[in-house]
Design an enzyme around this catalytic site. Sequence first.
Site, PDB file in Angstrom:
ATOM      1  N   CYS A   2       0.803  -1.224   0.000  1.00  0.00           N
ATOM      2  CA  CYS A   2       0.000   0.000   0.000  1.00  0.00           C
ATOM      3  C   CYS A   2       0.836   1.274   0.000  1.00  0.00           C
ATOM      4  CB  CYS A   2      -0.872   0.041   1.235  1.00  0.00           C
ATOM      5  SG  CYS A   2      -1.836  -1.435   1.503  1.00  0.00           S
ATOM      6  N   ARG A  27       5.320  -0.462  -6.028  1.00  0.00           N
ATOM      7  CA  ARG A  27       5.350  -1.258  -4.803  1.00  0.00           C
ATOM      8  C   ARG A  27       4.330  -2.392  -4.820  1.00  0.00           C
ATOM      9  NH1 ARG A  27       7.115   2.439  -0.337  1.00  0.00           N
ATOM     10  NH2 ARG A  27       5.784   1.294   1.063  1.00  0.00           N
ATOM     11  N   TRP A  76      -3.052  -2.755  -1.330  1.00  0.00           N
ATOM     12  CA  TRP A  76      -2.701  -4.158  -1.590  1.00  0.00           C
ATOM     13  C   TRP A  76      -3.500  -4.965  -0.591  1.00  0.00           C
ATOM     14  CZ3 TRP A  76      -0.075  -8.230   0.936  1.00  0.00           C
ATOM     15  CH2 TRP A  76       0.425  -9.223   0.100  1.00  0.00           C
ATOM     16  N   ASN A 102      -1.836   2.210   5.983  1.00  0.00           N
ATOM     17  CA  ASN A 102      -0.949   1.077   5.678  1.00  0.00           C
ATOM     18  C   ASN A 102      -0.751   0.303   6.960  1.00  0.00           C
ATOM     19  OD1 ASN A 102      -0.575   2.111   3.178  1.00  0.00           O
ATOM     20  ND2 ASN A 102       1.627   2.505   3.399  1.00  0.00           N
ATOM     21  N   GLY A 103      -0.662  -1.010   6.839  1.00  0.00           N
ATOM     22  CA  GLY A 103      -0.401  -1.825   8.025  1.00  0.00           C
ATOM     23  C   GLY A 103      -1.592  -2.707   8.327  1.00  0.00           C
ATOM     24  N   GLU A 486      17.657 -19.057  -4.320  1.00  0.00           N
ATOM     25  CA  GLU A 486      17.297 -17.786  -4.955  1.00  0.00           C
ATOM     26  C   GLU A 486      16.753 -18.044  -6.367  1.00  0.00           C
ATOM     27  OE1 GLU A 486      16.620 -14.905  -4.301  1.00  0.00           O
ATOM     28  OE2 GLU A 486      16.938 -13.716  -6.093  1.00  0.00           O
ATOM     29  N   LYS A 490      13.093 -17.082  -7.730  1.00  0.00           N
ATOM     30  CA  LYS A 490      12.912 -16.223  -8.916  1.00  0.00           C
ATOM     31  C   LYS A 490      11.960 -16.881  -9.892  1.00  0.00           C
ATOM     32  CE  LYS A 490      14.005 -13.127  -8.032  1.00  0.00           C
ATOM     33  NZ  LYS A 490      14.716 -12.504  -6.953  1.00  0.00           N
ATOM     34  N   GLU A 493       8.246 -17.019  -8.503  1.00  0.00           N
ATOM     35  CA  GLU A 493       7.500 -15.765  -8.355  1.00  0.00           C
ATOM     36  C   GLU A 493       7.147 -15.112  -9.684  1.00  0.00           C
ATOM     37  OE1 GLU A 493       9.494 -12.682  -6.074  1.00  0.00           O
ATOM     38  OE2 GLU A 493      11.413 -13.172  -6.973  1.00  0.00           O
ATOM     39  N   HIS A 509      18.069 -38.361   0.648  1.00  0.00           N
ATOM     40  CA  HIS A 509      17.360 -38.520   1.928  1.00  0.00           C
ATOM     41  C   HIS A 509      15.856 -38.283   1.768  1.00  0.00           C
ATOM     42  CE1 HIS A 509      21.136 -39.027   3.976  1.00  0.00           C
ATOM     43  NE2 HIS A 509      21.599 -37.919   3.423  1.00  0.00           N
ATOM     44  N   LYS A 609       6.145  -5.029  -3.907  1.00  0.00           N
ATOM     45  CA  LYS A 609       7.575  -4.728  -3.885  1.00  0.00           C
ATOM     46  C   LYS A 609       8.075  -4.495  -2.478  1.00  0.00           C
ATOM     47  CE  LYS A 609      11.521  -3.885  -5.768  1.00  0.00           C
ATOM     48  NZ  LYS A 609      12.249  -5.136  -6.090  1.00  0.00           N
TER      49      LYS A 609
END
Length: 614
Positions: A2, A27, A76, A102-103, A486, A490, A493, A509, A609
């Site tokens: 947000c 974002r 968001w 926000n939050g 990583e 990538k 996502e 294993h 973001k």
Amino acid sequence: MCGVVGYVGKGYCRNYILEGLGRLEYRGYDSSGFACIDPQTKRLAYHRAEGQLINLIHKLEGLPIDGHIGIGHTRWATHGGISEKNAHPQFDCTESIAVVHNGIIENHHHLKTELLAKNHIFLSDTDTEVVAHVCEQFFKESSSINEAILSITQKLSGAYAFVAMFQNQSDQLIAVRKGSPLCIGIGKEQMFVASDPLAFAGFTDTVLFLPDESYALVNESNIQLFDFKGKKIEPTLTTLDIQWSNDGKNGFKHYMLKEIYEQKSGIQATLSHLRSNEKDIWGQLGLTNEYVQNLKVLSIVAAGTSWHAGRIAQFFFEKLCLLPTHVMLASEFRYMPYFAQQNNLSIFISQSGETVDTLECLYLTKSMKAPSLALTNVATSALAREAGGALITHAGREIAVASTKAFSTQLTALFWFAHKMALEKRLISYRQMEHACDDLLIAAEVLENSIEKYFTKISKELAPFYAQFKRFIFLGRNISYPFAMEAALKLKEISYIFSQCYPAGELKHGPIALLDKETPVILFSNLDEQIYQKVLSNAQEVKARGAHLLTFVFEGQEELASLADHTFIIPRVNPLLGPLAMTGLMQFFVYEIADVLGCPIDKPRNLAKSVTVE
Ligand code: F6R
């Protein structure tokens, strides 16, 4: 995540607010809204829209909705689905108080029940609407603004930053911060409130970052700042040195691709800034030479890609500085027992410097009076401001949600920093430190050249082939294991392909049961000869089960290359920089797969973001 923007001043607010919201778009958000007080009617007017900001702009087109005070938001979704009614601003019963937030208000359910019993009417599913009604209730019951706000802050729990606008007070915004970031830009006869100073960069460069647990009464020429006990605080102003420039994609199809190609220059810039500050580095970081010489243990805390950078850096610090290094996920660390240790340094890594999980861990560490260091790409971020010292990466603003150049510049800074520490501990010579800088520059060259070398093969042949699979297994060992994590992150996502990563030695294993023709294995080699031999055995195990194998190997590792169905061969670099050297090619490979699938690469579904809620 947000974005909050507010304006009060002599000018008209709509353009400022829409411009600010546009700058915060990267974002991640899924709806937006704008409200202002009409200067003629003195009434609150607003519009909200689902989806892209352009939908809100179209709704407002041709309408005379503007004023000298207003607020805006990109949302968001967390509490309540993506819809117009859940977009912000949210209102009280009479639509005379507007709130953007926000939050997360953690006790919103309990508060809503209480307010419903007092006949408040709710129209959305959000926790933010609860804030508007709590404001309504307390402003009715209190004899002063300060008394009302203090009661509100006592009532709300969770992390939040909100801005409230009142129809009957058309010259003043109220900005409240607990946990989530909020700042005020001070202009000439105008003030801007925002969750990120980028929203008003260029309109003013004087900014007040609200301290945690504080609130401000903001009118066009004055800010009154108070803590949550009602005590007046003297504002500390900062001069911004960020500029708003939207140079766009510069001819690239996506920001992510542009940012993949910006890594070489980001590494060079990061290194050059670190070197130019190297003289009094410990002083600048709030440390002393003695403290560094006597360090016994390091802690690294981060989330997502930044955590992967930390996991790779563990090898730097343990090998070069002989320091036991614990790398923890911020979301886990926060709720684990805290063991205070003597001679410890905690490093908090975050591209944005606003990730709430990481920030909260920093606050926890500070409350234990332990020394802390931030590593971030945003010098004005909360993490940089709150930590005992800050190392800044110079990747340039990262727009694509998937982190690329932030990751490689974090590795750069951490590699340099580990050498600097080793030098201080007299474990390496100055000459070795100089070599380390050369090695970084060589790795940066390899990172970019490897993309060029395989550009056509990947885009024409390999990406269309691998895009057909529904799931992948990623393997790595030692320093290549966090790098493989990583890579798996990538791919998942940006392409939504299920990707699971294991340390290659763990295959037998359990995960080996997953191997079949439908599940390609991507294996990252290692420059350490002993580890390489083990990786080779793991590759043989994969091939013996008839699985498809793609390897990233280094020059001279022909045996591993020949086992694979497809292979990328990368020039040799300093063994600790193997992951950095493979970074560009790995990112480009997964980028191309996502592109073949037609995915919205720069803004993948459900992702933001800057993750400013827990
Ligand atoms: C993945 C990605 C995220 C972030 C994570 C932490 O590509 O970008 O995993 O790394 O959300 O963000 P920062 O580094 O801003 O704290």
